[in-house]
Design a protein around this motif. Sequence first.
Motif, PDB file in Angstrom:
ATOM      1  N   ALA A 116       0.813  -1.239   0.045  1.00 54.51           N
ATOM      2  CA  ALA A 116       0.057  -0.064   0.077  1.00 54.51           C
ATOM      3  C   ALA A 116       0.841   1.181  -0.083  1.00 54.51           C
ATOM      4  N   PHE A 117       1.960   1.154   0.414  1.00 52.98           N
ATOM      5  CA  PHE A 117       2.902   2.466   0.754  1.00 52.98           C
ATOM      6  C   PHE A 117       4.007   2.726  -0.357  1.00 52.98           C
ATOM      7  N   CYS A 118       3.783   1.633  -1.322  1.00 53.70           N
ATOM      8  CA  CYS A 118       4.989   1.733  -2.272  1.00 53.70           C
ATOM      9  C   CYS A 118       4.636   2.184  -3.690  1.00 53.70           C
ATOM     10  N   ALA A 119       5.640   3.037  -4.295  1.00 53.42           N
ATOM     11  CA  ALA A 119       5.213   3.397  -5.552  1.00 53.42           C
ATOM     12  C   ALA A 119       5.560   2.534  -6.656  1.00 53.42           C
ATOM     13  N   SER A 120       6.496   1.587  -6.313  1.00 48.44           N
ATOM     14  CA  SER A 120       7.029   0.608  -7.414  1.00 48.44           C
ATOM     15  C   SER A 120       5.937  -0.069  -7.883  1.00 48.44           C
ATOM     16  N   THR A 121       5.166  -0.457  -7.085  1.00 47.39           N
ATOM     17  CA  THR A 121       3.760  -1.339  -7.522  1.00 47.39           C
ATOM     18  C   THR A 121       2.777  -0.548  -8.280  1.00 47.39           C
ATOM     19  N   LEU A 122       2.742   0.668  -8.459  1.00 48.67           N
ATOM     20  CA  LEU A 122       1.558   1.321  -8.978  1.00 48.67           C
ATOM     21  C   LEU A 122       1.170   0.941 -10.162  1.00 48.67           C
ATOM     22  N   HIS A 123       2.171   0.670 -11.249  1.00 48.35           N
ATOM     23  CA  HIS A 123       1.919   0.401 -12.523  1.00 48.35           C
ATOM     24  C   HIS A 123       2.119  -1.253 -12.630  1.00 48.35           C
ATOM     25  N   GLY A 124       2.089  -1.808 -11.556  1.00 49.96           N
ATOM     26  CA  GLY A 124       2.293  -3.412 -11.627  1.00 49.96           C
ATOM     27  C   GLY A 124       3.781  -3.975 -12.246  1.00 49.96           C
ATOM     28  N   MET A 125       3.822  -5.124 -12.668  1.00 52.49           N
ATOM     29  CA  MET A 125       5.085  -5.420 -13.051  1.00 52.49           C
ATOM     30  C   MET A 125       5.308  -5.914 -14.531  1.00 52.49           C
ATOM     31  N   ALA A 126       6.193  -5.111 -15.010  1.00 52.66           N
ATOM     32  CA  ALA A 126       6.422  -5.377 -16.494  1.00 52.66           C
ATOM     33  C   ALA A 126       7.206  -6.502 -16.932  1.00 52.66           C
ATOM     34  N   ARG A 127       8.320  -6.891 -16.108  1.00 51.71           N
ATOM     35  CA  ARG A 127       8.873  -8.157 -16.279  1.00 51.71           C
ATOM     36  C   ARG A 127      10.031  -8.247 -15.525  1.00 51.71           C
ATOM     37  N   ASN A 128      10.504  -9.418 -15.127  1.00 48.97           N
ATOM     38  CA  ASN A 128      11.712  -9.761 -14.361  1.00 48.97           C
ATOM     39  C   ASN A 128      12.910  -9.205 -15.196  1.00 48.97           C
ATOM     40  N   LEU A 129      13.940  -8.854 -14.450  1.00 50.82           N
ATOM     41  CA  LEU A 129      15.313  -8.233 -15.114  1.00 50.82           C
ATOM     42  C   LEU A 129      16.080  -9.748 -15.082  1.00 50.82           C
ATOM     43  N   SER A 130      16.983  -9.748 -16.122  1.00 51.78           N
ATOM     44  CA  SER A 130      18.046 -10.703 -16.383  1.00 51.78           C
ATOM     45  C   SER A 130      19.028 -10.556 -15.477  1.00 51.78           C
ATOM     46  N   ALA A 131      19.795 -11.560 -14.926  1.00 52.13           N
ATOM     47  CA  ALA A 131      21.010 -11.525 -14.283  1.00 52.13           C
ATOM     48  C   ALA A 131      21.977 -10.127 -14.908  1.00 52.13           C
ATOM     49  N   GLY A 132      22.140 -10.362 -16.087  1.00 54.35           N
ATOM     50  CA  GLY A 132      22.995  -9.164 -16.735  1.00 54.35           C
ATOM     51  C   GLY A 132      22.317  -7.723 -16.453  1.00 54.35           C
ATOM     52  N   GLU A 133      21.144  -7.953 -16.706  1.00 59.77           N
ATOM     53  CA  GLU A 133      20.384  -6.277 -16.628  1.00 59.77           C
ATOM     54  C   GLU A 133      20.419  -5.889 -15.085  1.00 59.77           C
ATOM     55  N   ILE A 134      20.596  -6.767 -14.150  1.00 59.06           N
ATOM     56  CA  ILE A 134      20.778  -6.181 -12.790  1.00 59.06           C
ATOM     57  C   ILE A 134      22.104  -5.842 -12.590  1.00 59.06           C
ATOM     58  N   PHE A 135      23.063  -6.813 -13.108  1.00 56.46           N
ATOM     59  CA  PHE A 135      24.532  -6.382 -12.875  1.00 56.46           C
ATOM     60  C   PHE A 135      24.975  -5.175 -13.780  1.00 56.46           C
ATOM     61  N   SER A 136      24.425  -4.878 -14.793  1.00 53.87           N
ATOM     62  CA  SER A 136      24.625  -3.558 -15.521  1.00 53.87           C
ATOM     63  C   SER A 136      24.432  -2.295 -14.629  1.00 53.87           C
ATOM     64  N   GLN A 137      23.574  -2.305 -13.747  1.00 58.86           N
ATOM     65  CA  GLN A 137      23.459  -1.234 -12.857  1.00 58.86           C
ATOM     66  C   GLN A 137      24.443  -1.147 -12.412  1.00 58.86           C
ATOM     67  N   ALA A 138      25.120  -2.231 -11.591  1.00 57.40           N
ATOM     68  CA  ALA A 138      26.414  -2.065 -10.732  1.00 57.40           C
ATOM     69  C   ALA A 138      27.374  -1.636 -11.471  1.00 57.40           C
ATOM     70  N   ILE A 139      27.480  -1.896 -12.952  1.00 56.84           N
ATOM     71  CA  ILE A 139      28.605  -1.634 -13.803  1.00 56.84           C
ATOM     72  C   ILE A 139      28.452  -0.067 -14.012  1.00 56.84           C
ATOM     73  N   ILE A 140      27.418   0.318 -14.296  1.00 55.27           N
ATOM     74  CA  ILE A 140      27.377   1.525 -14.814  1.00 55.27           C
ATOM     75  C   ILE A 140      27.659   2.661 -13.698  1.00 55.27           C
ATOM     76  N   ILE A 141      27.531   2.171 -12.423  1.00 49.64           N
ATOM     77  CA  ILE A 141      27.765   3.206 -11.356  1.00 49.64           C
ATOM     78  C   ILE A 141      29.228   3.102 -11.010  1.00 49.64           C
ATOM     79  N   GLU A 142      29.667   1.691 -11.039  1.00 46.19           N
ATOM     80  CA  GLU A 142      31.022   1.656 -10.700  1.00 46.19           C
ATOM     81  C   GLU A 142      31.972   2.263 -11.922  1.00 46.19           C
ATOM     82  N   GLU A 143      31.613   2.313 -12.912  1.00 48.30           N
ATOM     83  CA  GLU A 143      32.298   3.037 -13.971  1.00 48.30           C
ATOM     84  C   GLU A 143      32.263   4.581 -13.847  1.00 48.30           C
ATOM     85  N   MET A 144      31.049   5.136 -13.501  1.00 50.29           N
ATOM     86  CA  MET A 144      30.912   6.453 -13.219  1.00 50.29           C
ATOM     87  C   MET A 144      31.722   6.824 -11.920  1.00 50.29           C
TER      88      MET A 144
END
Length: 346
Positions: A116-144
């Motif tokens: 009830a309190f969370c904004a992530s859920t307002l539009h439902g779920m589009a899809r699961n992220l792959s391992a690589g897609e989750i990992f790319s978030q870490a890599i992009i910040i590491e590089e920055m």
Amino acid sequence: MKNIFGLTLEELQESLKPFGVPSYRARQVAEWMYQKGARSFDDMTNLPKNLRATLPETLAIGRPREKDRLDSADGRTTKFLLEFDDGTAVETVLMRQPYGNSICVSTQAGCNMGCAFCASTLHGMARNLSAGEIFSQAIIIEEMLHREGQGKVDTVVIMGSGEPLMNYDNVLAFIRLLHAPYALGMGYRNITLSTSGIVPNMYRLAEEGLPISLSVSLHAPNDALRSRLMPINRKYPLADVVKAARHYAETTKRRVTYEYILIDQLNDGEEQAQELVSLLRGQLASVNLIPINPVVERHLLRPSAARIKWFEQYLLDHHIQVTVRREMGTDIQAACGQLRNKHLKD
Ligand code: SAH
């Protein structure tokens, strides 16, 4: 075209088999992608020239686009909106904490837990992220961080959009990638996974033998209130969640953290404080109190500072370890799902 970004070393070896190259080439490719910021095979200067030319005929290095970046006024929080090839967008947040750089990654685009309190859920779920897609978030910040001379990613919290234990295999593959020496080489103890309480997968996680920290989103000390705030409680009730968390702590010898969002007049009273104390007494656990990021449309408001202090003190007086979460990045909509929602609305 096959996207190889986010593959493990073993998977890369498999993908390179058709090219008839020695297996150490896979390690070189991994290091180029994950440690040296290579965007294309052309960048990989220690590969033979003809290999550099043939690989891109069937393999691609698919990285997300940086669609938006917001920096908080105090300079401590940076938030990215990243977009994958299919147009799916997710948020990633960097928090420059006194103890190091901490990032918060998303595991699903959106979420269907319906809290009830969370904004992530307002539009439902589009899809699961792959391992690589989750990992790319870490890599992009590491590089920055490298580019800007600010060190590296020190800790990862899996607390962005999505329920990680509903995307179990990809999240586990992601955690192993973070740890791999050819990728970020991060210690498991620097990784925290937060769940809304998917009980069977909490047991599964305990059996993996990875010393990662577990956080459990509790938010209410009884079933009636928790079911109102978190529909998943109807499937996995409070007592079962706490039992699974206790099992996790005993198996891994790691202290479990219970997250408890404080909501004005709803779960911040003496009765709830008492219930919380009896629920958690004697456990290897601590409570992280989170003053709510208000959801005004739903009349979920933040208690006064005095009330928050009182609740914290009550737990302390009853020998429950407790911390109050420091707020960061409110000026850049860094709370779960807020930036993505803004884009979905635009
Ligand atoms: N699905 C997982 C991880 C994502 S939520 C889970 O439920 O734990 C990560 C944390 O952010 C959770 O504790 C969640 O309850 C909290 N959170 C979500 N919305 C919030 C809000 N409006 N204010 C404060 N914390 C919030």
